[in-house]
Design a protein around this motif. Structure first.
Motif, mmCIF file in Angstrom:
data_model
loop_
_atom_site.group_PDB
_atom_site.id
_atom_site.type_symbol
_atom_site.label_atom_id
_atom_site.label_comp_id
_atom_site.label_asym_id
_atom_site.label_seq_id
_atom_site.Cartn_x
_atom_site.Cartn_y
_atom_site.Cartn_z
ATOM 1 N N SER A 1 45.382 11.575 77.056
ATOM 2 C CA SER A 1 44.787 10.086 77.687
ATOM 3 C C SER A 1 43.988 10.401 78.747
ATOM 4 O O SER A 1 43.106 9.509 79.089
ATOM 5 C CB SER A 1 46.141 9.298 78.046
ATOM 6 O OG SER A 1 46.907 9.809 79.037
ATOM 7 N N LEU A 2 44.179 11.445 79.756
ATOM 8 C CA LEU A 2 43.306 11.731 80.669
ATOM 9 C C LEU A 2 41.955 12.100 79.914
ATOM 10 O O LEU A 2 40.934 11.578 80.589
ATOM 11 C CB LEU A 2 43.656 12.807 81.526
ATOM 12 C CG LEU A 2 44.643 12.545 82.534
ATOM 13 C CD1 LEU A 2 45.284 13.829 83.339
ATOM 14 C CD2 LEU A 2 43.950 11.624 83.567
ATOM 15 N N ALA A 3 42.124 12.932 78.922
ATOM 16 C CA ALA A 3 40.714 13.510 78.141
ATOM 17 C C ALA A 3 40.010 12.270 77.812
ATOM 18 O O ALA A 3 38.774 12.338 77.824
ATOM 19 C CB ALA A 3 41.182 14.438 77.272
ATOM 20 N N VAL A 4 40.675 11.286 77.444
ATOM 21 C CA VAL A 4 39.798 9.991 76.607
ATOM 22 C C VAL A 4 38.935 9.592 77.818
ATOM 23 O O VAL A 4 37.803 9.167 77.512
ATOM 24 C CB VAL A 4 40.890 9.218 76.122
ATOM 25 C CG1 VAL A 4 39.924 7.986 75.609
ATOM 26 C CG2 VAL A 4 41.531 9.902 74.841
ATOM 27 N N THR A 5 39.543 9.455 79.109
ATOM 28 C CA THR A 5 38.915 8.802 80.293
ATOM 29 C C THR A 5 37.996 9.672 80.800
ATOM 30 O O THR A 5 37.313 9.339 81.886
ATOM 31 C CB THR A 5 39.780 8.197 81.249
ATOM 32 O OG1 THR A 5 40.604 8.992 81.626
ATOM 33 C CG2 THR A 5 40.484 6.993 80.569
ATOM 34 N N SER B 1 40.977 20.919 77.007
ATOM 35 C CA SER B 1 41.986 21.919 76.538
ATOM 36 C C SER B 1 43.102 21.261 75.576
ATOM 37 O O SER B 1 44.135 21.799 75.221
ATOM 38 C CB SER B 1 42.658 22.610 77.570
ATOM 39 O OG SER B 1 42.118 22.980 78.487
ATOM 40 N N ASP B 2 42.500 20.327 74.777
ATOM 41 C CA ASP B 2 43.453 19.548 73.767
ATOM 42 C C ASP B 2 42.630 19.617 72.598
ATOM 43 O O ASP B 2 41.618 19.017 72.372
ATOM 44 C CB ASP B 2 43.520 18.344 74.472
ATOM 45 C CG ASP B 2 44.462 17.282 73.373
ATOM 46 O OD1 ASP B 2 45.531 17.725 73.347
ATOM 47 O OD2 ASP B 2 43.963 16.198 73.088
ATOM 48 N N TRP B 3 43.444 19.991 71.591
ATOM 49 C CA TRP B 3 42.443 20.687 70.420
ATOM 50 C C TRP B 3 41.940 19.289 69.641
ATOM 51 O O TRP B 3 40.866 19.056 69.218
ATOM 52 C CB TRP B 3 43.270 21.377 69.474
ATOM 53 C CG TRP B 3 44.136 22.444 70.028
ATOM 54 C CD1 TRP B 3 45.367 22.939 69.903
ATOM 55 C CD2 TRP B 3 43.454 23.125 71.225
ATOM 56 N NE1 TRP B 3 45.650 23.842 70.796
ATOM 57 C CE2 TRP B 3 44.378 23.976 71.573
ATOM 58 C CE3 TRP B 3 42.282 23.131 72.200
ATOM 59 C CZ2 TRP B 3 44.359 24.845 72.612
ATOM 60 C CZ3 TRP B 3 42.261 24.117 73.117
ATOM 61 C CH2 TRP B 3 43.278 24.799 73.709
ATOM 62 N N PRO B 4 42.849 18.031 69.430
ATOM 63 C CA PRO B 4 42.281 16.705 68.662
ATOM 64 C C PRO B 4 41.121 16.355 69.550
ATOM 65 O O PRO B 4 40.320 15.673 69.095
ATOM 66 C CB PRO B 4 43.561 16.113 68.674
ATOM 67 C CG PRO B 4 44.732 16.805 68.831
ATOM 68 C CD PRO B 4 44.552 17.972 69.831
ATOM 69 N N LYS C 1 35.617 14.302 70.261
ATOM 70 C CA LYS C 1 34.296 14.319 70.902
ATOM 71 C C LYS C 1 33.340 15.029 70.054
ATOM 72 O O LYS C 1 32.127 14.590 70.325
ATOM 73 C CB LYS C 1 34.390 15.437 72.125
ATOM 74 C CG LYS C 1 35.462 15.055 73.300
ATOM 75 C CD LYS C 1 35.015 13.872 74.120
ATOM 76 C CE LYS C 1 35.832 13.448 75.233
ATOM 77 N NZ LYS C 1 35.069 12.370 76.057
ATOM 78 N N SER C 2 33.540 15.768 69.189
ATOM 79 C CA SER C 2 32.450 16.145 68.202
ATOM 80 C C SER C 2 31.954 15.208 67.478
ATOM 81 O O SER C 2 30.686 14.769 67.230
ATOM 82 C CB SER C 2 32.990 17.233 67.094
ATOM 83 O OG SER C 2 33.574 18.471 67.684
ATOM 84 N N LYS C 3 32.841 14.287 66.895
ATOM 85 C CA LYS C 3 32.363 12.915 66.270
ATOM 86 C C LYS C 3 31.500 12.237 67.035
ATOM 87 O O LYS C 3 30.369 11.725 66.613
ATOM 88 C CB LYS C 3 33.548 12.080 65.921
ATOM 89 C CG LYS C 3 34.339 12.592 64.592
ATOM 90 C CD LYS C 3 35.524 11.737 64.165
ATOM 91 C CE LYS C 3 36.644 12.519 63.242
ATOM 92 N NZ LYS C 3 37.780 11.994 63.406
ATOM 93 N N LYS C 4 31.820 12.152 68.138
ATOM 94 C CA LYS C 4 31.110 11.167 69.238
ATOM 95 C C LYS C 4 29.715 11.862 69.260
ATOM 96 O O LYS C 4 28.630 11.054 69.275
ATOM 97 C CB LYS C 4 31.974 11.207 70.656
ATOM 98 C CG LYS C 4 31.226 10.350 71.492
ATOM 99 C CD LYS C 4 30.894 10.989 72.869
ATOM 100 C CE LYS C 4 29.809 10.178 73.724
ATOM 101 N NZ LYS C 4 29.097 10.897 74.595
#
Lengths: 384, 425
Positions: free
Chosen positions: B15-19, B90-93, B98-101
């Motif tokens: 969730s941190l990664a999303v933000t 460091s989170d594979w999903p 982010k690639s899609k983005k």
């Protein structure tokens, strides 16, 4: 004989790392019933204390005493983790006695905060902050009783915190300007190098033993003996045991349960700091170092029986010896021509990963038969 | 309760990664006709941040160098390269997300990214389904050959195979027995399967093998196994990851497993960066194998190290993964200029056959989307660098390893439509 000695030593060496790490938790979780998920991070603080002490002892003034830095850091780590533990008890855990789930979540949050803290705050200022905490928490307690009882005590308390903050900022900036490695924040793991007298091996009875392992065993033994003596011989130890057995009755008899809580938690946390020194000798020091040990710690305490130090000791050495027996495939060397299916099974489990699986499985089976661990004892069921 | 902590930790990281922030940036100013924006996708937070952030630094440097030299020239127009940096956390999903983005939202023509094999495996389906292109700069276990990924790191036959050969034939422990140690995940296990097959071919013996679960630093059982299996010294092949190396080398030295007593460790995951973290005093006399080493004494190598230090600080070092990252940016630029368009398919065709005078020496893009590279064996010295002992000629990459039982006799060729990802030789 040599094989037996080697295996026994390895088992004891692995077990003593587990034991020193779990000892503090055995007190906090065992005696107080607090599930402290930040225990691993208190260990981490101890490990970082060792690192900071090492760098400070490299300064020209302290260089002649460099070889003794590891001894000094054991005491410093005890104080640092102990003080952070006391602060944790005073601010968070005290409010949550009797609600284990909330304690679990809150301490987990604290563990994340502490991890991020060492990542993003330069260690020099971290040191300064800890020094402020030590002064701020302890200076008021040294005032004479007369001042403490006066109405103006809160001003004294306030001014001692200001003094503490100033000292902290000052030490922080002094350290940061003299030791460049501590002046920048870094998420990179750091390395504690044992002094030369602790490296290499010693030969006992024809078998060579690594000195750092011996040192960890010594640290563990001293901690266990000291904590046993403290709990069984000292006045505060007696009070802790009394509160553990019956909090309300102890309260009625004039024991300050609040103080007992602080001291118990402080000692448990301090021991985590000592464990941090020990593990810093084995691997690198990083924000995640404590997380690697926390599962093992809980496993040891649960297996040993919550609230029983002897159980914790036996459980850690038991797990240590089992890890070595299974992981290094010892049975094969004791009985080389066992039937093929059996030796294949043993070989299959004779890797570190599989040994871990095996030991967890054995513990689960054991707990089916003795759910309260090796030495069940009625700990303090948190009141209210 | 104990397990849920791990899961919760994972959730929190996610969730941190999303933000997490993303930031755009560019290089130096100059007169350009237009701009082109590329994607950079590495972990800037979490456990891999330490390693992956060095790649971001290198890629930024390469882009700035290209811009300073006039940018990319496509169809007579000069383009300034700009970049969007995304955090894989460091989170594979997150890497896939982010690639899609980057592809859909930002419309970048190319993404430079990834480090761990797990992150690449997570990203692969995204690039294949969107027919986009990922440049991946890390030495890895191979056994993969995607039309939508370009691999600039070494395959096992460009790192571990020459290293095993060296250890068995020409090292001080030549002819000795092998013991394999690694972290418990895909790269060490695949690499060791290949090593075992190779040792057998060479006529040597692998006397033991052990894997340490990620995060575990208790190596005492491994040490007793090594001592039992190799009582008189021998060759240890080490594929441990990150910090586990610190625990391993500290403890084997204490246990008397050192070069002076006849034990030589060949490492596949220890570069200059890691040597300085572990401490050269623990590693001196052991070996490493890479395509690029900072001590390579050529003008190109010195220039690379010098510009990196100038850009990011005198105490920084360059290592093999960074060199791969540097090469891939330049190779992309050349391919785009040759293709005369930023279009994926045209660039992909133009990419094969590109040559570049890299810091390690000349490299060439092969039809299997990997690079032909030089392999070097070095001994770790007290200064924290490698003393280069051997240098092979240019080694062609094998996407499908010829020693691994599952891929023996297969190869990959994307220039020939009848061959493709995996064809029988």
């Amino acid at each position: 004989m040599e094989l037996l000695l080697d295996s026994l030593f390895n088992g004891v060496a692995i077990g003593s790392v587990l034991l020193v790490a779990a000892l503090g938790l055995a007190i906090v979780f065992g005696l107080m019933g607090v599930i402290n998920l930040a225990h691993g991070e208190l260990m981490m603080l101890g490990a970082y204390t060792t690192y900071v002490t090492q760098l400070i002892f490299k300064l020209p003034i302290l260089k002649p005493f460099y070889n003794s830095y590891i001894i000094v850091s054991i005491f410093l780590a005890f104080i640092v983790s102990g003080v952070v533990g006391i602060l944790l008890e005073k601010t968070i855990i005290r409010k949550l006695y009797g609600s284990p789930l909330e304690t679990l979540l809150a301490t987990w949050g604290v563990s994340l905060i502490l991890q991020q803290f060492v990542r993003s705050v330069p260690l020099a200022y971290g040191t300064g902050l800890v020094i402020s905490l030590i002064i701020g928490l302890f200076l008021p307690t040294t005032f004479p009783l007369k001042i403490k009882e006066s109405i103006n005590f809160k001003y004294f308390k306030f001014s001692s915190w200001i003094l503490a903050a100033l000292t902290g900022v000052l030490t922080g900036s002094v350290i940061s300007s003299t030791v460049s490695k501590l002046s920048r924040a870094s998420a990179r793991n750091v390395d504690v190098t044992a002094p030369s007298w602790m490296r290499g091996q010693v030969e006992i009875l024809g078998t060579a033993f690594p000195k750092t392992r011996l040192m960890i065993i010594v640290i563990t033994l001293i901690s266990v003996i000291a904590i046993t003596l403290f709990l069984n011989q000292s006045a505060w130890g007696m009070r802790i045991r009394a509160v553990t057995q019956n909090r309300q009755m102890s309260d009625c008899l004039g024991i300050s349960t609040e103080k007992v809580d602080i001291i118990t938690f402080g000692i448990g946390s301090g021991l985590a700091g000592v464990a941090g020194v020990a593990v810093s000798l084995l691997g690198s020091v990083g924000p995640n170092v404590g997380g690697n040990y926390i599962v093992g710690c809980f496993m040891v305490v649960v297996l040993g029986g919550v609230g029983n130090l002897l159980g914790t000791v036996l459980a850690s050495f038991g797990i240590g010896i089992m890890t070595d027996l299974i992981g290094a495939g010892r049975l094969l060397s004791i009985w080389p021509d066992m039937p093929l299916p059996l030796s294949n099974t043993i070989n299959f489990f004779a890797t570190t990963s599989m040994a871990r699986v095996m030991i967890f499985a054995l513990i689960v089976i054991f707990l089916q038969f003795k759910p309260t661990g090796l030495f069940p004892q009625k700990g303090r069921m948190v009141e209210n | 309760m104990r397990i849920s902590r791990r899961i919760l930790a994972g959730l929190a990281t996610a969730s941190l990664a999303v933000t997490a922030t993303s930031c755009g940036g560019g290089g130096t100013s100059g007169s350009f006709d237009d701009t082109v924006t590329v994607g950079i996708l590495h972990s800037l937070s979490g456990t891999m941040a330490i390693s992956e952030s060095t790649l971001v630094d290198t890629e930024k440097m390469a882009i700035e160098e290209i811009n300073a030299a006039g940018g990319v020239t496509v169809g007579g127009k000069s383009y300034k390269i700009e970049y969007i940096v995304e955090d894989g956390a460091s989170d594979w999903p997150t890497f896939a997300e982010k690639s899609k983005k980057l592809i859909d939202q930002d419309g970048v023509p190319v993404v430079f990214g990834g480090w761990t094999s797990a992150s690449r495996k997570a990203m692969l389906p995204v690039y294949e389904s969107k027919d986009a292109f990922l440049y991946y700069p890390i030495q890895y276990e191979a056994q993969e050959c995607s039309n939508n990924i370009f691999y600039t790191g070494a395959t096992p036959n460009q790192q571990s195979e020459p290293a095993t050969d060296f250890m068995y034939k020409r090292s001080p422990a030549a002819g000795g027995d092998f013991f394999l140690v690694g972290s418990d995940y895909v790269f060490p296990r695949t690499s060791n399967t290949i090593t075992k097959a190779q040792v057998k071919q060479l006529g040597g013996k692998v006397v033991g093998e052990d894997y340490l679960p990620l995060g575990n630093t208790e190596v005492a059982p491994i040490i007793s196994k090594i001592k039992k299996a190799l009582p008189e010294g021998g060759i240890i092949i080490n594929t441990l990851n990150g910090d586990q190396n610190v625990a391993f080398f500290k403890q084997i030295q204490d246990a008397g497993i050192t070069p002076s007593s006849g034990y030589y460790v060949m490492n596949y995951s220890i570069a200059e960066e890691e040597i300085s973290t572990i401490g050269p005093e623990f590693l001196e006399g052991h070996y490493g194998a890479w395509n690029y080493m900072m001590s390579i004494d050529t003008p190109a190598s010195k220039k690379f190290a010098k510009s990196f230090k100038k850009r990011w600080g005198a105490d920084r070092v360059v290592a093999d993964p960074q060199e791969s990252a540097y090469n891939m940016v330049y190779l992309w630029k050349q391919a785009v200029e040759d293709a005369g368009t930023f279009d994926d398919n045209a660039v992909r065709e133009a990419l094969v056959g590109q040559t570049f005078d890299a810091p390690q020496g000349p490299v060439e893009v092969m039809p299997n989307h990997h690079l032909s590279q030089t392999v070097r064996i070095g001994e770790i010295n007290a200064e924290g660098g490698f003393t280069i002992l051997e240098e092979t000629g240019v080694v062609l990459p094998q996407a499908w390893n010829q020693k691994h039982p599952s891929s023996k006799g297969f190869a990959c060729d994307w220039t020939d439509p009848s061959k493709g990802e995996k064809y029988k030789l």
